[in-house]
Design a protein around this motif. Structure first.
Motif, PDB file in Angstrom:
ATOM      1  N   LEU A   1       0.797  -1.231   0.000  1.00  0.00           N
ATOM      2  CA  LEU A   1       0.000   0.000   0.000  1.00  0.00           C
ATOM      3  C   LEU A   1       0.831   1.285   0.000  1.00  0.00           C
ATOM      4  CD1 LEU A   1      -3.039  -0.949   2.242  1.00  0.00           C
ATOM      5  CD2 LEU A   1      -2.966  -0.718  -0.242  1.00  0.00           C
ATOM      6  N   PRO A   2       1.945   1.372   0.715  1.00  0.00           N
ATOM      7  CA  PRO A   2       2.712   2.628   0.688  1.00  0.00           C
ATOM      8  C   PRO A   2       3.266   3.009  -0.686  1.00  0.00           C
ATOM      9  CG  PRO A   2       3.359   1.341   2.586  1.00  0.00           C
ATOM     10  CD  PRO A   2       2.471   0.474   1.755  1.00  0.00           C
ATOM     11  N   ASN A   3       3.491   2.037  -1.568  1.00  0.00           N
ATOM     12  CA  ASN A   3       4.022   2.367  -2.897  1.00  0.00           C
ATOM     13  C   ASN A   3       2.947   2.273  -3.983  1.00  0.00           C
ATOM     14  OD1 ASN A   3       3.735  -0.339  -3.398  1.00  0.00           O
ATOM     15  ND2 ASN A   3       5.909  -0.773  -3.536  1.00  0.00           N
ATOM     16  N   ASP A   4       1.703   2.451  -3.600  1.00  0.00           N
ATOM     17  CA  ASP A   4       0.567   2.422  -4.526  1.00  0.00           C
ATOM     18  C   ASP A   4       0.494   1.126  -5.327  1.00  0.00           C
ATOM     19  OD1 ASP A   4      -0.342   4.956  -3.747  1.00  0.00           O
ATOM     20  OD2 ASP A   4       1.056   5.933  -5.131  1.00  0.00           O
ATOM     21  N   ASN A   5       0.862   0.034  -4.715  1.00  0.00           N
ATOM     22  CA  ASN A   5       0.759  -1.311  -5.297  1.00  0.00           C
ATOM     23  C   ASN A   5       1.515  -1.447  -6.620  1.00  0.00           C
ATOM     24  OD1 ASN A   5      -1.140  -1.914  -3.172  1.00  0.00           O
ATOM     25  ND2 ASN A   5      -2.608  -0.753  -4.367  1.00  0.00           N
ATOM     26  N   LEU A   6       2.563  -0.697  -6.778  1.00  0.00           N
ATOM     27  CA  LEU A   6       3.310  -0.699  -8.032  1.00  0.00           C
ATOM     28  C   LEU A   6       3.930  -2.068  -8.334  1.00  0.00           C
ATOM     29  CD1 LEU A   6       4.258   1.122 -10.356  1.00  0.00           C
ATOM     30  CD2 LEU A   6       6.310   1.559  -9.022  1.00  0.00           C
TER      31      LEU A   6
ATOM     32  N   GLY B   1       1.283  -4.819  -8.742  1.00  0.00           N
ATOM     33  CA  GLY B   1       0.624  -4.694 -10.041  1.00  0.00           C
ATOM     34  C   GLY B   1       1.476  -5.227 -11.171  1.00  0.00           C
ATOM     35  N   ARG B   2       2.760  -4.947 -11.135  1.00  0.00           N
ATOM     36  CA  ARG B   2       3.659  -5.428 -12.187  1.00  0.00           C
ATOM     37  C   ARG B   2       3.822  -6.948 -12.145  1.00  0.00           C
ATOM     38  NH1 ARG B   2       8.359  -0.772 -12.233  1.00  0.00           N
ATOM     39  NH2 ARG B   2       7.014   0.864 -13.083  1.00  0.00           N
ATOM     40  N   VAL B   3       3.938  -7.496 -10.949  1.00  0.00           N
ATOM     41  CA  VAL B   3       4.049  -8.954 -10.829  1.00  0.00           C
ATOM     42  C   VAL B   3       2.739  -9.613 -11.267  1.00  0.00           C
ATOM     43  CG1 VAL B   3       4.348 -10.856  -9.191  1.00  0.00           C
ATOM     44  CG2 VAL B   3       5.814  -8.851  -9.042  1.00  0.00           C
ATOM     45  N   ALA B   4       1.615  -9.004 -10.938  1.00  0.00           N
ATOM     46  CA  ALA B   4       0.324  -9.547 -11.371  1.00  0.00           C
ATOM     47  C   ALA B   4       0.220  -9.584 -12.886  1.00  0.00           C
ATOM     48  CB  ALA B   4      -0.813  -8.716 -10.773  1.00  0.00           C
ATOM     49  N   VAL B   5       0.680  -8.525 -13.547  1.00  0.00           N
ATOM     50  CA  VAL B   5       0.657  -8.510 -15.010  1.00  0.00           C
ATOM     51  C   VAL B   5       1.604  -9.565 -15.565  1.00  0.00           C
ATOM     52  CG1 VAL B   5       1.251  -7.122 -17.034  1.00  0.00           C
ATOM     53  CG2 VAL B   5      -0.082  -6.113 -15.188  1.00  0.00           C
ATOM     54  N   MET B   6       2.774  -9.732 -14.966  1.00  0.00           N
ATOM     55  CA  MET B   6       3.736 -10.737 -15.428  1.00  0.00           C
ATOM     56  C   MET B   6       3.174 -12.158 -15.317  1.00  0.00           C
ATOM     57  SD  MET B   6       7.444  -9.380 -14.034  1.00  0.00           S
ATOM     58  CE  MET B   6       7.708 -10.923 -13.278  1.00  0.00           C
ATOM     59  N   THR B   7       2.414 -12.425 -14.268  1.00  0.00           N
ATOM     60  CA  THR B   7       1.865 -13.769 -14.080  1.00  0.00           C
ATOM     61  C   THR B   7       0.561 -13.977 -14.827  1.00  0.00           C
ATOM     62  OG1 THR B   7       0.781 -13.052 -12.046  1.00  0.00           O
ATOM     63  CG2 THR B   7       2.947 -14.080 -11.827  1.00  0.00           C
ATOM     64  N   GLY B   8       0.028 -12.929 -15.438  1.00  0.00           N
ATOM     65  CA  GLY B   8      -1.190 -13.058 -16.215  1.00  0.00           C
ATOM     66  C   GLY B   8      -2.463 -12.878 -15.420  1.00  0.00           C
TER      67      GLY B   8
ATOM     68  N   LEU C   1      -4.748  -8.148 -11.994  1.00  0.00           N
ATOM     69  CA  LEU C   1      -5.138  -7.300 -10.868  1.00  0.00           C
ATOM     70  C   LEU C   1      -4.263  -7.603  -9.654  1.00  0.00           C
ATOM     71  CD1 LEU C   1      -8.988  -7.719 -11.199  1.00  0.00           C
ATOM     72  CD2 LEU C   1      -7.651  -5.736 -11.889  1.00  0.00           C
ATOM     73  N   TRP C   2      -3.728  -6.553  -9.026  1.00  0.00           N
ATOM     74  CA  TRP C   2      -2.791  -6.751  -7.922  1.00  0.00           C
ATOM     75  C   TRP C   2      -3.456  -7.408  -6.722  1.00  0.00           C
ATOM     76  CZ3 TRP C   2      -3.549  -4.639  -3.161  1.00  0.00           C
ATOM     77  CH2 TRP C   2      -4.471  -3.587  -3.072  1.00  0.00           C
ATOM     78  N   TRP C   3      -4.700  -7.078  -6.435  1.00  0.00           N
ATOM     79  CA  TRP C   3      -5.355  -7.657  -5.261  1.00  0.00           C
ATOM     80  C   TRP C   3      -5.677  -9.134  -5.469  1.00  0.00           C
ATOM     81  CZ3 TRP C   3     -10.174  -9.554  -6.163  1.00  0.00           C
ATOM     82  CH2 TRP C   3     -10.867  -9.041  -7.260  1.00  0.00           C
ATOM     83  N   THR C   4      -5.870  -9.554  -6.720  1.00  0.00           N
ATOM     84  CA  THR C   4      -6.075 -10.969  -7.001  1.00  0.00           C
ATOM     85  C   THR C   4      -4.787 -11.746  -6.746  1.00  0.00           C
ATOM     86  OG1 THR C   4      -7.619 -10.291  -8.729  1.00  0.00           O
ATOM     87  CG2 THR C   4      -6.965 -12.590  -8.702  1.00  0.00           C
TER      88      THR C   4
END
Length: 119
Positions: free
Chosen positions: A61-66, A69-76, A79-82
Motif C-alpha cells: 500500500l505505501p508504494n501504490d501497489n506498483l 501490479g507489475r508482478v500480477a501482469v507478469m503472471t497473467g 489485478l494486484w489484489w487478485t
C-alpha cells in the motif's frame, strides 16, 4: 489457541527465516496443541492466510501497489489484489495441510503407544 500461537511465532520467524518456516511451525503447533483435525487445518490456514495478506498489504500500500501490479501482469492475473488473494490462499493451504499432518502424526504416535502397551 492454535491460531494465535501460529500467527505470533510465524510473524516473528518470517523476519529472519525462509518462507517455509510456516510448514514447520504449523506441523509442530498442531502436533502439540491441536484438538481436532478440523481445528488443526482451518486455524493453521487462516492464521497464515491473514498473516501473509496483512504483510503483503503493509508492504504494498505505501508504494501504490506498483510492484504487486507489475508482478500480477507478469503472471497473467492482471489485478494486484487478485495476486495477493492467490498468494494468501496458497500459503494458507500449505500451512493447513502441514497442521493437519502434525495432528495426524500425533494421533498415530499416541495410537501406536497404546497398542504396544496392550500387547
Amino acid at each position: 489457541m492454535v491460531f494465535i500461537v501460529i500467527l505470533i511465532i510465524c510473524f516473528l520467524l518470517q523476519m529472519i527465516a525462509p518462507w517455509w518456516v510456516i510448514i514447520v511451525i504449523s506441523f509442530a503447533t498442531c502436533g502439540i496443541i491441536g484438538k481436532t483435525a478440523k481445528i488443526a487445518f482451518w486455524q493453521s490456514f487462516f492464521a497464515i492466510f491473514l498473516l501473509w495478506i496483512g504483510y503483503a498489504l503493509f508492504k504494498s500500500l505505501p508504494n501504490d501497489n506498483l510492484l504487486a501490479g507489475r508482478v500480477a501482469v507478469m503472471t497473467g492475473i492482471k489485478l494486484w489484489w487478485t495476486l495477493l488473494l492467490v498468494t494468501g490462499i496458497l500459503s494458507g493451504l500449505v500451512a493447513g495441510i502441514s497442521g493437519y499432518c502434525g495432528y495426524q502424526f500425533r494421533t498415530a504416535m499416541l495410537t501406536k503407544k497404546t497398542d504396544e502397551k496392550i500387547a
